[in-house]
Design an enzyme around this catalytic site. Structure first.
Site, PDB file in Angstrom:
ATOM      1  N   ASP A  84       0.853  -1.189   0.000  1.00 57.69           N
ATOM      2  CA  ASP A  84       0.000   0.000   0.000  1.00 57.69           C
ATOM      3  C   ASP A  84       0.897   1.250   0.000  1.00 57.69           C
ATOM      4  OD1 ASP A  84      -1.738   2.045   0.488  1.00 57.69           O
ATOM      5  OD2 ASP A  84      -2.607   1.183   2.318  1.00 57.69           O
TER       6      ASP A  84
ATOM      7  N   GLU B 172      29.899   6.461   4.823  1.00 57.14           N
ATOM      8  CA  GLU B 172      29.877   5.015   5.020  1.00 57.14           C
ATOM      9  C   GLU B 172      29.726   4.342   3.658  1.00 57.14           C
ATOM     10  OE1 GLU B 172      26.093   3.439   6.713  1.00 57.14           O
ATOM     11  OE2 GLU B 172      25.746   5.543   7.210  1.00 57.14           O
TER      12      GLU B 172
ATOM     13  N   CYS C  63      26.073   6.763   9.977  1.00 61.67           N
ATOM     14  CA  CYS C  63      25.502   8.087   9.677  1.00 61.67           C
ATOM     15  C   CYS C  63      26.060   9.184  10.574  1.00 61.67           C
ATOM     16  CB  CYS C  63      23.985   8.029   9.796  1.00 61.67           C
ATOM     17  SG  CYS C  63      23.268   6.707   8.825  1.00 61.67           S
TER      18      CYS C  63
ATOM     19  N   THR D 248      13.698   3.189   2.112  1.00 58.77           N
ATOM     20  CA  THR D 248      14.440   4.208   2.860  1.00 58.77           C
ATOM     21  C   THR D 248      15.822   4.446   2.244  1.00 58.77           C
ATOM     22  OG1 THR D 248      15.464   2.708   4.480  1.00 58.77           O
ATOM     23  CG2 THR D 248      13.250   3.486   4.987  1.00 58.77           C
TER      24      THR D 248
ATOM     25  N   SER E  57      17.035  -1.357  15.204  1.00 63.13           N
ATOM     26  CA  SER E  57      17.813  -0.138  14.920  1.00 63.13           C
ATOM     27  C   SER E  57      17.064   1.102  15.402  1.00 63.13           C
ATOM     28  CB  SER E  57      18.163  -0.041  13.429  1.00 63.13           C
ATOM     29  OG  SER E  57      17.036   0.275  12.643  1.00 63.13           O
TER      30      SER E  57
ATOM     31  N   HIS F  88      18.632  13.141  12.906  1.00 66.17           N
ATOM     32  CA  HIS F  88      19.033  12.247  11.817  1.00 66.17           C
ATOM     33  C   HIS F  88      17.772  11.563  11.279  1.00 66.17           C
ATOM     34  CE1 HIS F  88      20.752   9.240   9.351  1.00 66.17           C
ATOM     35  NE2 HIS F  88      20.326   8.249  10.121  1.00 66.17           N
TER      36      HIS F  88
ATOM     37  N   LYS G  44       9.184  10.109  15.852  1.00 60.23           N
ATOM     38  CA  LYS G  44       9.379   9.234  17.017  1.00 60.23           C
ATOM     39  C   LYS G  44      10.437   9.841  17.931  1.00 60.23           C
ATOM     40  CE  LYS G  44       8.399   4.977  14.368  1.00 60.23           C
ATOM     41  NZ  LYS G  44       7.308   4.272  15.020  1.00 60.23           N
TER      42      LYS G  44
ATOM     43  N   ASN H  97      17.037   8.617   2.645  1.00 65.17           N
ATOM     44  CA  ASN H  97      18.115   8.567   3.638  1.00 65.17           C
ATOM     45  C   ASN H  97      19.448   8.881   2.950  1.00 65.17           C
ATOM     46  OD1 ASN H  97      19.690   8.211   5.869  1.00 65.17           O
ATOM     47  ND2 ASN H  97      19.133   6.059   6.229  1.00 65.17           N
TER      48      ASN H  97
ATOM     49  N   SER I  97      24.578   4.210  13.322  1.00 65.53           N
ATOM     50  CA  SER I  97      24.386   2.834  13.794  1.00 65.53           C
ATOM     51  C   SER I  97      25.722   2.222  14.159  1.00 65.53           C
ATOM     52  CB  SER I  97      23.730   1.999  12.694  1.00 65.53           C
ATOM     53  OG  SER I  97      22.397   2.377  12.531  1.00 65.53           O
TER      54      SER I  97
HETATM   55  N1  CAA Z   1      -0.835   2.937   5.769  1.00 71.66           N
HETATM   56  C1  CAA Z   1      -0.224   3.781   6.634  1.00 71.66           C
HETATM   57  N2  CAA Z   1       0.766   3.391   7.496  1.00 71.66           N
HETATM   58  C2  CAA Z   1       1.153   2.108   7.451  1.00 71.66           C
HETATM   59  C3  CAA Z   1       0.579   1.178   6.567  1.00 71.66           C
HETATM   60  C4  CAA Z   1      -0.471   1.629   5.701  1.00 71.66           C
HETATM   61  N3  CAA Z   1      -1.056   0.829   4.834  1.00 71.66           N
HETATM   62  N4  CAA Z   1       1.164  -0.016   6.771  1.00 71.66           N
HETATM   63  C5  CAA Z   1       2.102   0.147   7.742  1.00 71.66           C
HETATM   64  N5  CAA Z   1       2.098   1.435   8.152  1.00 71.66           N
HETATM   65  C6  CAA Z   1       2.938   2.077   9.155  1.00 71.66           C
HETATM   66  C7  CAA Z   1       3.234   1.211  10.360  1.00 71.66           C
HETATM   67  O1  CAA Z   1       2.176   1.282  11.318  1.00 71.66           O
HETATM   68  C8  CAA Z   1       4.534   1.819  10.846  1.00 71.66           C
HETATM   69  O2  CAA Z   1       4.275   3.022  11.530  1.00 71.66           O
HETATM   70  P1  CAA Z   1       4.603   3.118  13.111  1.00 71.66           P
HETATM   71  O3  CAA Z   1       6.073   2.834  13.250  1.00 71.66           O
HETATM   72  O4  CAA Z   1       4.260   4.521  13.466  1.00 71.66           O
HETATM   73  O5  CAA Z   1       3.763   2.080  13.760  1.00 71.66           O
HETATM   74  C9  CAA Z   1       5.228   2.209   9.555  1.00 71.66           C
HETATM   75  O6  CAA Z   1       4.222   2.249   8.556  1.00 71.66           O
HETATM   76  C10 CAA Z   1       6.295   1.219   9.128  1.00 71.66           C
HETATM   77  O7  CAA Z   1       5.708  -0.051   9.107  1.00 71.66           O
HETATM   78  P2  CAA Z   1       6.540  -1.335   9.554  1.00 71.66           P
HETATM   79  O8  CAA Z   1       7.179  -1.076  10.890  1.00 71.66           O
HETATM   80  O9  CAA Z   1       5.673  -2.523   9.424  1.00 71.66           O
HETATM   81  O10 CAA Z   1       7.653  -1.311   8.409  1.00 71.66           O
HETATM   82  P3  CAA Z   1       8.749  -2.388   8.052  1.00 71.66           P
HETATM   83  O11 CAA Z   1       8.936  -3.350   9.173  1.00 71.66           O
HETATM   84  O12 CAA Z   1       8.441  -2.943   6.719  1.00 71.66           O
HETATM   85  O13 CAA Z   1      10.071  -1.499   7.878  1.00 71.66           O
HETATM   86  C11 CAA Z   1      11.871  -0.254   8.836  1.00 71.66           C
HETATM   87  C12 CAA Z   1      10.370  -0.292   8.591  1.00 71.66           C
HETATM   88  C13 CAA Z   1      12.223  -1.285   9.896  1.00 71.66           C
HETATM   89  C14 CAA Z   1      12.233   1.137   9.335  1.00 71.66           C
HETATM   90  C15 CAA Z   1      12.620  -0.570   7.523  1.00 71.66           C
HETATM   91  O14 CAA Z   1      12.322   0.412   6.569  1.00 71.66           O
HETATM   92  C16 CAA Z   1      14.129  -0.659   7.704  1.00 71.66           C
HETATM   93  O15 CAA Z   1      14.675  -1.684   8.064  1.00 71.66           O
HETATM   94  N6  CAA Z   1      14.838   0.448   7.388  1.00 71.66           N
HETATM   95  C17 CAA Z   1      16.327   0.494   7.455  1.00 71.66           C
HETATM   96  C18 CAA Z   1      16.826   0.691   8.880  1.00 71.66           C
HETATM   97  C19 CAA Z   1      16.501   2.073   9.404  1.00 71.66           C
HETATM   98  O16 CAA Z   1      16.248   3.027   8.684  1.00 71.66           O
HETATM   99  N7  CAA Z   1      16.532   2.218  10.741  1.00 71.66           N
HETATM  100  C20 CAA Z   1      16.294   3.500  11.372  1.00 71.66           C
HETATM  101  C21 CAA Z   1      17.052   3.657  12.675  1.00 71.66           C
HETATM  102  S1  CAA Z   1      18.801   3.341  12.426  1.00 71.66           S
HETATM  103  C22 CAA Z   1      19.387   4.780  11.699  1.00 71.66           C
HETATM  104  O17 CAA Z   1      18.789   5.812  11.793  1.00 71.66           O
HETATM  105  C23 CAA Z   1      20.668   4.711  10.923  1.00 71.66           C
HETATM  106  C24 CAA Z   1      20.353   4.724   9.464  1.00 71.66           C
HETATM  107  O18 CAA Z   1      20.293   5.794   8.866  1.00 71.66           O
HETATM  108  C25 CAA Z   1      20.125   3.460   8.786  1.00 71.66           C
END
Ligand code: CAA
Length: 437
Positions: free
Chosen positions: A34, A86, A118, A161, A211, A243, A252, A290, A323
């Site tokens: 979606d 990185e 980062c 991302t 993470s 960041h 958040k 990102n 990270s």
């Molecule tokens: N409509 C609206 N919102 C929806 C939706 C829909 N149909 N379906 C899901 N969502 C929402 C979820 O509720 C969630 O929101 P909340 O967190 O507010 O609850 C959001 O969308 C994301 O959904 P999921 O958690 O299910 O997403 P995911 O598990 O598929 O992946 C992620 C999210 C874990 C961040 C993934 O993108 C990822 O692994 N990213 C890379 C790691 C990263 O960016 N980490 C961030 C912290 S580390 C850091 O900052 C260093 C860096 O730069 C990497």
């Protein structure tokens, strides 16, 4: 608290982006997801996708070129180049070396890369500021560049991302863009496996939800240290920059910061406050995705380039997270002529000049990027001006240099023909990987 008298910080700033982007709605549909998940759940709109001839070196060199073309600094005044990244292209040779040569910087210059995921850009900025204040090279400035390309596996949770950008910053004692305020350092380090990229992979791995937890733990630790040492609360800042791996992460983070702030929750609650004091810094991140070490500075450029905000004199709280992990909360004050940076950082031009990719073109660009990293892949760069990554030959990455004429920017007039740029040409082997230079 007694604060130091000498001022230090960012004197000038320039942003460069890849020439192409992918809309997150296009990616969502291709992934059977979606689109609302990417647009609202993660908060992104588009992500910058480098072409095969754009890597972290090319983005860094282009950003340095825009900065120096602005005549913000005399090239001969630069005594150090620190690249926070990185996305290193070699396990030994730093990106800073390529930047140093292609930007025509003086030989009495220290050049190196700073790596901590980062956090590398912020770490480089802090080291550069300390070096300038240390006074070992009176009158010299430091060129700091945060440059990264964020790549995750196709179809992985991290894929929406991705992004890329380079931000070049001149660090010195006339901080017209951002003065770093001399509060006690508020840093946090903890060895965690939340996000990493083994040297044998071109894409990152992440324990995504863990993470986010590590990010928030690090924020809490830095903020407690900052607030404890300064007595300041979140209310002390006009804007808060976090960041931003994806924009929802900044929401958040802001919620967590407000929970912990000694001056209590903001009027109207954290989410309304986020719209006032954080959202104006995120519009460019929503376009770029990102940019890892450059992400925080894309937010800074976005604030300076905001069409309805004059950030002159604004007090900023900045949270940088790398990270692995290392993080810092720092405070800064925007210079008095912030509006002078509107339409000047290169950000708006770079965004306006981008072209949209189809999903198929995105997949092709990823494949050709992988190809170009393989030995023997050299081919003369296609048209256009400026530096370009041409591929790998004889285990050396080969770049098309552009002629740099002070004050006029990168020009195409002195680029070499394909034949001249060829690594087969006479004398190439003895000169190393300088095709086109
Ligand atoms: N409509 C609206 N919102 C929806 C939706 C829909 N149909 N379906 C899901 N969502 C929402 C979820 O509720 C969630 O929101 P909340 O967190 O507010 O609850 C959001 O969308 C994301 O959904 P999921 O958690 O299910 O997403 P995911 O598990 O598929 O992946 C992620 C999210 C874990 C961040 C993934 O993108 C990822 O692994 N990213 C890379 C790691 C990263 O960016 N980490 C961030 C912290 S580390 C850091 O900052 C260093 C860096 O730069 C990497």
């Amino acid at each position: 608290m007694e604060l130091r008298e000498r001022r230090i910080g960012i004197e000038a700033l320039a942003v460069q982006l890849p020439r192409s982007y992918l809309d997150l709605g296009v990616l969502a549909r291709a992934n059977g997801t979606d689109p609302a998940k990417y647009y609202f759940g993660l908060g992104g709109r588009r992500m910058a996708i480098p072409s095969a001839d754009e890597d972290s070196v090319v983005l860094a060199v282009r950003a340095a070129g825009v900065l120096l073309a602005d005549r913000a600094a005399d090239v001969s005044s630069i005594g150090m180049v620190l690249v926070g990244t990185e996305s290193g292209v070699d396990a030994a040779k730093p990106i800073a070396s390529y930047v140093h040569r292609m930007a025509g910087l003086p030989s009495d210059c220290r050049v190196l890369d700073v790596q901590h995921a980062c956090y590398g850009g912020t770490g480089a900025l802090r080291l550069a500021a300390a070096w300038v204040l240390g006074g070992a090279r009176p009158g010299r400035k430091a060129l700091v560049i945060a440059t990264d390309v964020a790549r995750y596996d196709v179809g992985s949770p991290g894929e929406p991302t991705q992004g890329a950008a380079a931000v070049a910053m001149l660090v010195g004692e006339e901080p017209r863009v951002l003065e770093l305020l001399p509060y006690p350092e508020a840093v946090h380090a903890a060895e965690v496996m939340d996000f990493w990229r083994p040297t044998y992979r071109s894409t990152a791995l992440a324990d995504g939800h863990y993470s986010m937890q590590c990010y928030l733990d690090a924020l809490e630790s830095c903020w407690r240290r900052f607030a404890g040492a300064t007595g300041l609360g979140a209310g002390a800042f006009d804007y808060l920059l976090y960041h931003t791996p994806f924009p929802k992460m900044a929401l958040k983070a802001h919620r967590r910061l407000c929970e912990l702030s000694p001056d209590g929750p903001p009027a109207g609650g954290a989410d309304a406050d986020w719209e006032r004091r954080v959202l104006p810094t995120l519009w460019a991140n929503m376009e770029v995705g990102n940019a890892y070490s450059a992400s925080l500075f894309v937010s800074l450029a976005g604030l300076l380039e905001h069409s309805e905000i004059d950030a002159a004199g604004a007090r900023l709280g900045l949270f940088s997270y790398g990270s692995g992990s290392c993080a810092e909360f720092l405070a800064g004050r925007v210079g008095p002529d912030a509006s002078a940076w509107r339409n000047r950082t290169g950000l708006r031009d770079a965004l306006a000049g981008r072209r949209e990719l189809t999903y198929e073109a995105y997949l092709r660009s990823r494949r050709s990027y992988e190809e170009q990293g393989r030995d023997g892949s050299f081919r003369a760069a296609a048209g256009g001006a400026g530096p370009a990554f041409c591929g790998t030959w004889n285990h050396q990455r080969i770049y098309r240099d552009a002629a740099w004429r002070s004050g006029t920017g990168w020009t195409s007039g002195e680029e070499r023909t394909a034949e001249e740029a060829s690594p087969f040409r006479a004398g190439h082997a003895s000169r190393g990987a300088q095709a086109g230079s």
